[in-house]
Design an enzyme around this catalytic site. Structure first.
Site, PDB file in Angstrom:
ATOM      1  N   ASP A 167       0.429   2.205  -6.786  1.00  0.00           N
ATOM      2  CA  ASP A 167       0.412   1.263  -5.671  1.00  0.00           C
ATOM      3  C   ASP A 167       1.119   1.848  -4.451  1.00  0.00           C
ATOM      4  O   ASP A 167       2.222   2.407  -4.556  1.00  0.00           O
ATOM      5  CB  ASP A 167       1.099  -0.031  -6.104  1.00  0.00           C
ATOM      6  CG  ASP A 167       1.203  -1.044  -4.986  1.00  0.00           C
ATOM      7  OD1 ASP A 167       0.156  -1.539  -4.547  1.00  0.00           O
ATOM      8  OD2 ASP A 167       2.338  -1.322  -4.540  1.00  0.00           O
ATOM      9  N   GLU A 225      -3.329   4.276  -4.126  1.00  0.00           N
ATOM     10  CA  GLU A 225      -3.507   3.470  -2.927  1.00  0.00           C
ATOM     11  C   GLU A 225      -2.634   4.127  -1.867  1.00  0.00           C
ATOM     12  O   GLU A 225      -1.442   4.324  -2.082  1.00  0.00           O
ATOM     13  CB  GLU A 225      -3.066   2.023  -3.141  1.00  0.00           C
ATOM     14  CG  GLU A 225      -3.226   1.182  -1.868  1.00  0.00           C
ATOM     15  CD  GLU A 225      -2.515  -0.158  -1.942  1.00  0.00           C
ATOM     16  OE1 GLU A 225      -2.951  -1.081  -1.245  1.00  0.00           O
ATOM     17  OE2 GLU A 225      -1.513  -0.274  -2.672  1.00  0.00           O
TER      18      GLU A 225
END
Length: 581
Positions: free
Chosen positions: A259, A292
């Site tokens: 993330d 990400e």
């Protein structure tokens, strides 16, 4: 992997045999540390070099324990492999070998076969309940499920990005053994399992690290969630590196999605993580690593990581499908058709281009294979970060959505869908938490203030109607229904075409470029690994466009014999080897 010494203890409680456990805590700011067992036994931990405390205790799996700092504060183990209840309570000793794997020969799937289905375990009812969906997803054509973060968070419901105990699977979803059973069952159905991990911050409630290991953080480095994590420290790096290896080796996850790595101010850590994973995983086993990353760092995708979630793909298509240009969509409002063509032809749209904030973003990406990009029409962020959690089918015409879905599922990029996409679920996916007191109020007001820049919520009274993240109803509304319908049939058909015509030839595929046909209309081509040419013509505009076909049509919506592309249409052709348009 570096040899473990007294200076590099594995964090947490590690079972030495069936009746003995070694406890290790990095607490450089503590003078005295003890292990407290549930029934009142207290064992002093021996201080070691570089801020470590360590001891061995006669205790089996299932023992409840916590650490006491300087006789003043009881804290959970930051590397607890499980919690008995919540983030403030007892940690549990876990035997990583207790689960008997039924499909231990599973070696994963090659990355080019990935068709990813993102889901929230809590919204579907827990680890055991997710298992009930596996046959349906395999029949749909999905090849991998991606679980939103599982690290133990405060309360019983949360998206997962407020986790504070990265080693402990969320207890309200089930036990570590139930999580392993879910993964085992997924492998039985031919499904890989990916875990979303959060290494850029800890949640706001239940993280005690700063009180006895201030060096875990860099106060001078600011992130949206507070002080940055100090990845320059060996103990900190190993905390997260060992965590990644735990999920991949002990739980047999098939991949990790990292993330928001743009908030990790240490590229060396990311490279070390990738290298350690590749070194530790058995030869022949397929393990996927994806990012990400708002920075669009193509350099990280050349060797270390398999792919990046391509927000650019979603954002520009969202603008074309809905006309919305608020907030971050404003970066895609100017000439979105040309931006879509760049995305299909080169991967990233922002490759050093300037954003609305005046900052250059991204690196050149045209040299990367199309499989280096994970494409999606929506995911948890793009639905849940809407004030009311609306799904894309509620924001655009069904004809335009069908055309965009054909692009998603038949392009050589790796497709990702969010739970409910495949049936046009009517239920929203809302932002939900389970905070209390002042923190609950701060989260509630912060959530509503996020939308002050959106035209529909300039009015404070309208913002006040945004669902309270802490209300139980906000969570219960976010479970989609999965009644089979025409949308599911479309997904099954398109994915069957993908697996038959495209997936076998993705290794070696290269983009041949894309051109603008007119407003909201593009034509993109790729050379597949067998030498055939895939062409996708997409028209999301209101005017028919001229576009010659280049080979046999494998899918077209709406069905038409006309050479023109009608409004809200897509046409996919595949030219045999040797026939180049």
């Amino acid at each position: 992997m570096p040899l473990r010494t007294l200076e590099t203890w594995p964090h947490g409680a590690i079972m030495l045999d069936a009746q003995h456990t070694r406890f290790a805590l990095w607490a450089p700011d503590a003078f005295y540390v003890s292990v407290e067992l549930e029934h009142g036994k207290s064992i002093a931990m021996l201080p070691q070099a570089n801020g470590w405390f360590e001891t061995e205790v006669a205790c089996p799996a299932g023992t409840r324990y916590r650490f006491n700092i300087d006789g003043e504060m009881d804290v959970p183990d930051p590397a607890a492999r499980a919690q008995a209840d919540d983030v403030h309570g007892w940690s549990l000793v876990v035997d990583p070998l207790a689960y008997e794997w039924r499909h231990s020969q599973w070696q994963g799937r090659p990355w080019h076969e990935a068709v990813i289905y993102e889901l929230h375990v809590g919204a579907l009812g827990g680890y055991a309940a997710v298992e009930q969906h596996l046959p349906r997803l395999a029949a749909l054509g999905v090849t991998a499920i991606e679980l939103m973060p599982l690290a133990q968070f405060p309360g019983e419901r949360n998206w997962g990005y407020d986790g504070v105990l990265p080693y402990a699977p969320q207890s309200s979803y089930g036990s570590p053994e139930q999580l392993k059973h879910l993964i085992d069952s997924a492998h039985e159905h031919g499904l890989a399992v990916i875990l979303d991990v959060v290494y850029n911050h800890f949640g706001p409630d239940g993280n005690y690290l700063g009180q006895y290991a201030a060096g875990f953080f860099q106060e001078e480095v600011h992130t949206p969630w507070g002080a940055g994590i100090d990845f320059n420290r060996r103990e900190v790096r190993d905390f997260f590196l060992d965590n990644a290896l735990m999920w991949l080796l002990e739980y047999r996850f098939d991949g990790l999605r990292l993330d928001a790595v743009h908030a990790i101010d240490n590229p060396g850590f990311l490279q070390e993580l990738a290298h350690r994973v590749r070194q530790q995983v058995d030869t022949g086993r397929h393990v996927w690593l994806m990012l990400e990353n708002e920075l669009n760092q193509a350099s990280l995708l050349q060797q270390d990581f398999d792919a990046q979630w391509n927000d650019d793909f979603h954002n520009v298509l969202h603008v074309l499908l809905t006309g919305e240009t608020d907030a971050y969509y404003s970066d895609f409002a100017q000439d979105p058709t040309a931006k879509l063509a760049r995305c299909l032809g080169e991967g990233f749209i922002y490759q050093g281009h300037t954003t609305r904030h005046g900052h250059a973003r991204g690196e050149p990406s045209a040299h990367l294979p199309p499989t280096a990009f994970v494409a999606f029409l929506q995911n948890h962020d793009q639905i849940g970060n809407r004030a009311l959690g609306e799904r894309l089918h509620q924001l655009c015409s069904p004809q335009a959505l069908e055309a965009a879905t054909a692009l998603l599922l038949l392009s050589p990029m790796i497709p990702l869908m969010f739970m409910g996409d495949e049936v046009n679920a009517s239920e929203p996916f809302l932002f939900f938490t389970d905070h209390h007191g002042d923190l609950a109020e701060a989260v509630r007001e912060g959530r509503r203030n996020e939308f002050a820049d959106f035209a529909a919520f300039h009015d404070p009274e309208r913002r006040a109607r945004i669902p309270d993240p802490n209300a139980l109803a906000t969570f219960t509304q976010s479970t989609p229904s999965f009644a089979d319908n025409e949308q599911a049939e479309l997904y099954r058909h398109l994915l069957s075409l993908r697996h038959r015509h495209i997936v076998p030839h993705l290794p070696g595929a290269v983009a041949l470029g894309a051109q603008v046909l007119g407003d909201a209309a593009v034509s993109a081509r790729w050379r597949l690994g067998d030498g055939s040419t895939l062409q996708i013509d997409l028209n999301l505009g209101t005017t028919a466009r001229d576009c010659a076909t280049s080979g046999p049509v494998i899918f077209q919506t709406p069905a038409s014999q006309d050479a023109q592309l009608p409004p809200c249409s897509a046409r996919v052709t595949l030219s045999p080897v040797g026939e180049h348009p």
